[in-house]
Design an enzyme around this catalytic site. Structure first.
Site, mmCIF file in Angstrom:
data_model
loop_
_atom_site.group_PDB
_atom_site.id
_atom_site.type_symbol
_atom_site.label_atom_id
_atom_site.label_comp_id
_atom_site.label_asym_id
_atom_site.label_seq_id
_atom_site.Cartn_x
_atom_site.Cartn_y
_atom_site.Cartn_z
ATOM 1 N N ARG A 303 0.842 -1.190 0.000
ATOM 2 C CA ARG A 303 0.000 0.000 0.000
ATOM 3 C C ARG A 303 0.884 1.250 0.000
ATOM 4 O O ARG A 303 1.655 1.458 0.947
ATOM 5 C CB ARG A 303 -0.912 0.017 1.233
ATOM 6 C CG ARG A 303 -1.879 -1.168 1.324
ATOM 7 C CD ARG A 303 -3.039 -1.054 0.348
ATOM 8 N NE ARG A 303 -3.848 -2.254 0.320
ATOM 9 C CZ ARG A 303 -4.886 -2.482 1.112
ATOM 10 N NH1 ARG A 303 -5.209 -1.589 2.045
ATOM 11 N NH2 ARG A 303 -5.595 -3.586 1.000
ATOM 12 N N ARG A 311 -0.349 2.322 13.130
ATOM 13 C CA ARG A 311 -0.980 1.088 12.644
ATOM 14 C C ARG A 311 -0.839 0.858 11.150
ATOM 15 O O ARG A 311 -1.321 -0.150 10.637
ATOM 16 C CB ARG A 311 -2.459 1.091 13.020
ATOM 17 C CG ARG A 311 -3.296 2.166 12.347
ATOM 18 C CD ARG A 311 -4.755 2.014 12.729
ATOM 19 N NE ARG A 311 -5.629 2.899 11.968
ATOM 20 C CZ ARG A 311 -6.948 2.798 11.952
ATOM 21 N NH1 ARG A 311 -7.541 1.849 12.646
ATOM 22 N NH2 ARG A 311 -7.683 3.631 11.245
ATOM 23 N N SER A 496 -11.646 -5.640 6.407
ATOM 24 C CA SER A 496 -12.826 -5.238 5.644
ATOM 25 C C SER A 496 -13.237 -6.411 4.767
ATOM 26 O O SER A 496 -12.392 -7.158 4.275
ATOM 27 C CB SER A 496 -12.531 -4.024 4.768
ATOM 28 O OG SER A 496 -12.412 -2.857 5.557
#
Length: 570
Positions: A303, A311, A496
């Site tokens: 990412r 985090r 998610s």
């Protein structure tokens, strides 16, 4: 060059002469190795071994060695009188008077005390231990690796500084395998000090990460790396029993799999471009359409988020699941609660893993993680039980909470009820315009959930469609909502997931609504044109899950060599 010439051409030279030549260009340790290796001298009982170059192998291979953990596991008193051979690090060494040296030997998180005692006058021993020998043993730098042969003897009082506390090693020989630099970047005792101690000496995070191979050696970190492995073992083992297939998807992909703004782009061959996979999402779904109807993957996720928080990482290990559903995406929630419950219970109850959790807590105190509701509180609050036909609409709880079953009372809240819960207690809380929850809102909701329901884990269900990816299935009865969910630990999101769209017309419609070019997703869309299984899934960040389970303050503590916006070394 002169030294190499001597070594290669003058084998008959006397070792004393060779030592004088070598000492001009090398260390004493190197000199001793060269002398022993080239002149054929046997390694002394106390000294430096020749460099281990796989030149010889004993008849029993590695069978003649003892692990320190085995000394403790076998019963320390039962080991008395046994001659053992141990390879370990020197944790500490100290002289006591003129006749004793105490050396703490360490293997990972296990340790034993070794005692080097001067030979008594007239004592017949194979290798007499002189005052010079004692001085040499006391001077071995901390973190050096040594081979020790000795006899296990019971101690008069427990050695509280070692994991083997009821016995110690009376040394017959000690040989240096690899000598550490005499000055360490920091002291392990400082790095291992209790986080909340009044006299704790703080070793900065940057210093730790720059010297990670040393930082890894603290007892808490040794436990963390083993708990990382435990999480993956428990995840994999549970899913294999549930008839899942482990897959390995590509990490070099042609286009972004999630948001295009957080993707690492790179040049591919023959003028093409590529991205590092932000998740295995699209390929998990395509694998399902290839009739692998339950799949999982443990692999790297990338990412390009410029988020310098406690985090976030730019590379982490993803625990991903995708599975066919028959009727309702709650089938995926049931599986999520099952696998996560298996992980949480395994870490808490396994005789192999539970002591590791306690080792971490000795340095980093935290409250035990609670993932299931107390059955009495379920009844007290009127929380609905899905297995008994309840739903969010029929739950008697003030916030319509439900649990899957009485055997697995894992908490679920609808997104709208979670927001209402928040605003009733924090009426001035500002929520983002898109309807998603901010980090602060998630933290506050986690606090409220803990106070009311007594758990650190919960699932928030039925998120607004506009904040979810293009492949998320819209909710069938709630306008603007979706069949999606997030999972939380200690007030922080760890996962998610959603039911995915398996109809090509609806998928194309959602791509257009999100402004995504269909031509970049043509292979993905095509995978549903030949009949698509209804399906759903989720992804979990392994490092974040472990950080929150252990109650650690920063995800870098659970990442072996963390990659964040400011660090891509070592």
């Amino acid at each position: 060059k002169a030294t190499v010439s001597v070594l290669n051409c003058c084998l008959p030279v006397r070792s004393a002469m060779l030592r004088r030549v070598c000492a001009r260009v090398g260390t004493v340790a190197t000199t001793r190795r060269w002398c022993a290796a080239r002149a054929g001298e046997p390694a002394p009982a106390f000294g430096v071994l020749p460099l281990v170059r796989s030149a010889v192998r004993s008849a029993d291979g590695a069978g003649g060695w003892t692990e320190i953990a085995d000394l403790r596991a076998a019963g320390e008193e039962d080991e008395a009188g046994r001659v053992v051979r141990v390879r370990a690090r020197v944790s500490t060494s100290r002289s006591t008077g003129k006749r004793l040296v105490f050396v703490v030997l360490r293997q990972g998180g296990e340790s034993v005390q070794a005692v080097v005692a001067a030979s008594k006058e007239g004592e017949e021993v194979e290798a007499p231990i002189t005052k010079e020998t004692l001085k040499w043993c006391a001077g071995i730098p901390a973190e050096s690796i040594v081979d020790v042969v000795g006899v296990m003897v019971p101690t008069r009082t427990p050695v509280t500084a070692c994991t083997v506390s009821q016995a110690e090693l009376k040394v017959r020989s000690m040989q240096v395998v690899s000598e550490s630099a005499p000055v360490l970047p920091f002291q392990l005792a400082d790095a291992a000090s209790r986080a909340d101690g009044d006299d704790a000496i703080t070793v900065g995070q940057a210093v730790r990460l720059d010297n990670r191979w040393l930082d890894m050696r603290t007892p808490a970190n040794q436990a963390i790396w083993r708990l990382q492995s435990a999480v993956c073992q428990l995840f994999r083992g549970f899913l294999l029993e549930e008839d899942f297939v482990e897959i390995h998807t590509p990490k070099l992909i042609p286009t972004a799999s999630e948001s295009g703004s957080t993707v690492f782009k790179l040049d591919y061959l023959h003028g093409k471009s590529a991205c590092l996979a932000q998740s295995p999402q699209l390929y998990k779904q395509m694998a399902l359409q290839g009739d692998l109807r339950r799949v999982f993957e443990i692999g790297p996720v990338f990412r390009a988020e410029d988020s310098n928080t406690h985090r976030h990482l730019c590379e982490f290990t993803g625990l991903d699941i995708e599975m066919e559903i028959k009727e309702h995406y709650y089938e995926v929630l049931d599986m999520a609660e099952g696998v996560l419950g298996h992980i949480f219970s395994g870490l808490r109850q396994s005789p192999k893993f539970a002591p590791l959790v306690e080792t971490v807590r000795e340095q980093h105190p935290s409250t035990p993680f609670v993932h299931l509701m107390d059955p009495a509180r379920v009844d007290e609050l009127g929380v609905g039980v899905v297995a008994e036909g309840a739903s969010a609409q029929t739950s008697r709880d003030a916030y319509h909470a439900v649990v899957a079953s009485r055997d697995r009372p894992s908490l679920r809240l609808a997104y709208a009820d979670g927001v209402r819960f928040l605003l009733e207690h924090y009426p001035d809380l500002a929520l983002p315009d898109d309807g998603d929850l901010s980090t602060e809102a998630e933290r506050l909701l986690g606090r409220l959930v803990k106070e009311r329901y007594g758990v650190d884990f919960f699932i928030l269900d039925t998120y607004p469609l506009q904040v979810r990816p293009f492949y998320t299935m819209p909710h069938p009865t709630v306008p603007g909502a979706s069949n999606s969910y997030d999972m939380f630990m200690r007030g922080e999101e760890i996962s998610s997931g959603a039911q995915r769209i398996h109809d090509t017309a609806l998928l194309a419609e959602r791509c257009r609504a999100k402004g995504l070019p269909l031509d970049q997703l043509r292979d993905y869309v095509a995978s549903f044109e030949l009949g698509g299984w209804p399906h759903g899934g989720f992804g979990i960040g392994m490092e974040r899950l472990l950080m929150l389970y252990l109650g650690l303050p920063n995800v870098r503590a659970t990442s072996l060599f963390p990659r964040d916006p400011k660090r891509n070394t070592p």
